[in-house]
Write an enzyme that holds these catalytic residues in place. Structure first.
Site, PDB file in Angstrom:
ATOM      1  N   ASN A  22      -5.062   2.764  11.432  1.00 30.74           N
ATOM      2  CA  ASN A  22      -5.563   3.290  12.717  1.00 30.74           C
ATOM      3  C   ASN A  22      -6.703   2.200  13.228  1.00 30.74           C
ATOM      4  O   ASN A  22      -6.874   1.339  12.450  1.00 30.74           O
ATOM      5  CB  ASN A  22      -6.542   4.572  12.232  1.00 30.74           C
ATOM      6  CG  ASN A  22      -5.566   5.788  12.140  1.00 30.74           C
ATOM      7  OD1 ASN A  22      -4.760   6.060  12.869  1.00 30.74           O
ATOM      8  ND2 ASN A  22      -5.746   6.626  10.849  1.00 30.74           N
ATOM      9  N   ASN A  62     -11.540  12.606  12.617  1.00 32.46           N
ATOM     10  CA  ASN A  62     -12.135  11.987  11.535  1.00 32.46           C
ATOM     11  C   ASN A  62     -13.325  11.950  11.115  1.00 32.46           C
ATOM     12  O   ASN A  62     -14.028  12.641  10.073  1.00 32.46           O
ATOM     13  CB  ASN A  62     -11.553  10.522  11.730  1.00 32.46           C
ATOM     14  CG  ASN A  62     -10.176  10.411  11.007  1.00 32.46           C
ATOM     15  OD1 ASN A  62      -9.817  10.204   9.932  1.00 32.46           O
ATOM     16  ND2 ASN A  62      -9.230  10.183  11.973  1.00 32.46           N
ATOM     17  N   GLY A  67       0.762  -1.295   0.019  1.00 28.54           N
ATOM     18  CA  GLY A  67       0.059  -0.010   0.017  1.00 28.54           C
ATOM     19  C   GLY A  67       0.812   1.173  -0.030  1.00 28.54           C
ATOM     20  O   GLY A  67       1.107   1.769   1.054  1.00 28.54           O
ATOM     21  N   THR A  68       1.110   1.495  -1.306  1.00 28.78           N
ATOM     22  CA  THR A  68       2.353   2.853  -1.451  1.00 28.78           C
ATOM     23  C   THR A  68       1.466   4.043  -1.610  1.00 28.78           C
ATOM     24  O   THR A  68       1.486   4.686  -2.478  1.00 28.78           O
ATOM     25  CB  THR A  68       3.232   2.396  -2.529  1.00 28.78           C
ATOM     26  OG1 THR A  68       3.726   1.175  -2.187  1.00 28.78           O
ATOM     27  CG2 THR A  68       4.447   3.312  -2.106  1.00 28.78           C
ATOM     28  N   SER A 114      -7.476  11.412   7.427  1.00 28.32           N
ATOM     29  CA  SER A 114      -7.470  10.715   6.188  1.00 28.32           C
ATOM     30  C   SER A 114      -9.030  10.143   6.013  1.00 28.32           C
ATOM     31  O   SER A 114      -9.315  10.185   4.754  1.00 28.32           O
ATOM     32  CB  SER A 114      -6.767   9.558   6.483  1.00 28.32           C
ATOM     33  OG  SER A 114      -7.572   8.730   7.825  1.00 28.32           O
ATOM     34  N   LYS A 156      -4.339   7.110  20.241  1.00 23.61           N
ATOM     35  CA  LYS A 156      -4.407   7.636  18.953  1.00 23.61           C
ATOM     36  C   LYS A 156      -5.847   7.745  18.501  1.00 23.61           C
ATOM     37  O   LYS A 156      -6.297   8.629  18.051  1.00 23.61           O
ATOM     38  CB  LYS A 156      -3.727   6.890  18.019  1.00 23.61           C
ATOM     39  CG  LYS A 156      -3.854   7.619  16.477  1.00 23.61           C
ATOM     40  CD  LYS A 156      -2.592   7.032  15.869  1.00 23.61           C
ATOM     41  CE  LYS A 156      -2.377   8.023  14.426  1.00 23.61           C
ATOM     42  NZ  LYS A 156      -2.281   7.728  13.371  1.00 23.61           N
ATOM     43  N   LEU A 184       1.240   7.110   3.856  1.00 23.12           N
ATOM     44  CA  LEU A 184       2.212   6.400   4.739  1.00 23.12           C
ATOM     45  C   LEU A 184       3.141   5.554   4.060  1.00 23.12           C
ATOM     46  O   LEU A 184       4.394   5.731   4.542  1.00 23.12           O
ATOM     47  CB  LEU A 184       1.333   5.841   5.641  1.00 23.12           C
ATOM     48  CG  LEU A 184       0.369   6.553   6.503  1.00 23.12           C
ATOM     49  CD1 LEU A 184      -0.352   5.507   7.732  1.00 23.12           C
ATOM     50  CD2 LEU A 184       0.720   7.914   7.134  1.00 23.12           C
ATOM     51  N   GLY A 185       2.607   4.728   3.319  1.00 27.37           N
ATOM     52  CA  GLY A 185       3.553   3.795   2.908  1.00 27.37           C
ATOM     53  C   GLY A 185       4.607   4.617   1.937  1.00 27.37           C
ATOM     54  O   GLY A 185       6.057   3.956   1.924  1.00 27.37           O
ATOM     55  N   GLU A 220     -13.309   4.162   7.141  1.00 26.23           N
ATOM     56  CA  GLU A 220     -12.573   3.176   8.126  1.00 26.23           C
ATOM     57  C   GLU A 220     -13.530   3.196   9.355  1.00 26.23           C
ATOM     58  O   GLU A 220     -12.850   3.328  10.459  1.00 26.23           O
ATOM     59  CB  GLU A 220     -11.217   3.402   8.477  1.00 26.23           C
ATOM     60  CG  GLU A 220     -10.230   3.499   7.414  1.00 26.23           C
ATOM     61  CD  GLU A 220      -8.996   3.499   7.755  1.00 26.23           C
ATOM     62  OE1 GLU A 220      -7.843   2.611   7.896  1.00 26.23           O
ATOM     63  OE2 GLU A 220      -8.565   4.645   8.032  1.00 26.23           O
TER      64      GLU A 220
END
Lengths: 309, 309
Positions: free
Chosen positions: A105, A195, A10-11, A257, A187, A14-15, A269
């Protein structure tokens, strides 16, 4: 001791950043791409970071994990909404000591994967970072960046410490957590209010903080999360809420995000960030009425735009 | 006994309908208009009702209450957000026995006015009606219509009964409530969830009811309201929530008044429908966390568009 070999699944925001920083520092990093594969093959991976911009003209890029080598560390940077893919994505990358680090997360991600990949060394990673993927193969890192790593069940601490060292050497502040569950709850104190509220109110963090009503509501939600964490055996001190509010007041206007997912009509999410914490709290006898209301509003919003497609 | 002389303050969706029906039945009704005055003077007042359409070519129309005659009954059909105007609007219309009936939503409206106009005979009216003002001097009545009247402090019951008779004779089902406070709380069981949720989710009642998450949230909110009412000395039985849900499921898709206010970026009736009930419940030791959250979200939304102006 040989250098650790890394895979990034998963680039994206973050990645791309964490993997890109490791690759720039000389580590061998293998990147799984989805829609960006062709672009990165031709143009490389571009990172615009507050700590300095750079381009990696050639990276180890793949479209499928079956073509990737076995690695020592897998950084899973997918959204949790894709975690059902991991049981088929991960096996080609694993040797018996591979550490799979879920930089994601929410709660319960490691538990679910532990059931799917028994025996796997599992860890969690928490990125305190403002970054986003602007274009194909182009990540913009705007602020912060610290990564906190913790083992899911106590195994793999040695390799996680080496990952911390690699990250630090690459310019990414990294530290170990000796209590991943507590770190995840902490977190959530930020993630649960901002979010969801940024999506439901269609607003940035700054707008929410600039009006007393939403400021108060954010604080109420944070207190529900610290209460739930405490009820679930991860006590968080009261001062933590004020510290989160203070640090958010100092942030530039930010779209979390989930707000970006909403803007692009991607899956939200909700399970990892809302439903599982609410359920765990309920199991511990603790009610989260406002968090539950936010979850319900988010499911309505996601359901509506899913129907439009 | 002489026929009652009526004034309507605020000739919109409610005032236009109730006043229009009384005028059609032969009652003397004096209407206060705002922006619609010139149009109505030229074209009359048009009511398209499920019970039959009609036009009143000539009505007693005014731009200021100082030009209106003293009346026996004043139907106040303004939004509660304009109630600060009443202490100057009403005096020209009042004789010692005039009944001022606030056909408005929410709690506390009569209390505030009693302080401003001591000695006035005060009552509340609750319209169970789907109607809206479509164009200048043009009201569309889509469904329902029953008006429930109740005295604020026990005075004026005789004249209220006569108003009920006049309304019934005019084709508007009307009945007396012997407990205005309870009647207002019961109406809030519908108004609190649907008004706010239709605004925050930007949805119709039907959309909210069609998804299980918002259906559940609506029910949670209704239960908070019945709990608050009971704590405040106006007990509402559990079956009432289910009856409200069932009757809303049978309604055509509907935009409550607050949703129309939102669509037109007018002030929202947050004080009367949310803040005062929450405060009264809090004074009685009862917490309304989800209602409070809805209030906070509504204040954010209203504050944001007020700033845009």
């Amino acid at each position: 001791m040989d250098s650790l070999k890394y895979a990034v699944i998963g680039t994206g925001a973050l990645g791309g950043f964490y993997g890109g920083m490791l690759a720039r520092s000389g580590k061998e990093v293998h990147f799984l791409f989805h829609s960006d594969y062709d672009w990165v093959k031709q143009n490389g991976l571009r990172i615009d970071s507050v700590t300095g911009d750079f381009i990696l003209p050639k990276v180890y890029a793949y479209k499928e994990t079956s073509q990737m080598p076995v690695c020592d560390v897998v950084l899973v940077c997918l959204k949790t909404t894709s975690n059902h893919l991991l049981s088929s994505l991960l096996p080609p990358l694993l040797h018996p000591q591979t550490a799979v680090i879920l930089i994601q997360n929410g709660l319960g991600n490691e538990d679910l994967l532990a059931g799917q990949l028994p025996g796997c060394v599992l860890a969690g990673g928490l990125g305190f970072i403002c970054s986003s993927k602007m274009d194909p193969g182009h990540v913009v890192h705007m602020d912060y960046g610290k990564l906190t790593l913790g083992s899911h069940d106590g195994r793999g601490e040695a390799v996680l410490k080496r990952v911390c060292e690699d990250l630090s050497a690459a310019g990414v502040p990294a530290e170990m957590s000796d209590n991943l569950k507590l770190s995840r709850w902490k977190k959530l104190v930020w993630n649960i209010p901002y979010n969801g509220m940024c999506v439901v109110m269609n607003a940035s963090t700054k707008e929410l903080m600039s009006r007393s009503e939403t400021f108060d509501l954010i604080r109420d939600l944070m207190r529900e999360v610290t209460g739930a964490a405490t009820a679930c055996g991860s006590p968080i001190l009261d001062g933590f809420v004020q510290a989160m509010l203070d640090s958010t007041l100092k942030m530039k206007p930010y779209a979390p995000s989930m707000k970006l997912d909403f803007d692009h009509k991607r899956l939200l999410e909700i399970d990892a960030i809302y439903s599982r914490p609410i359920q765990q709290a309920r199991n511990a006898g603790y009610d989260m009425p406002k968090t539950r209301m936010l979850e319900q509003q988010l499911r309505f919003i996601q359901g509506r735009y899913a129907d439009e497609k």
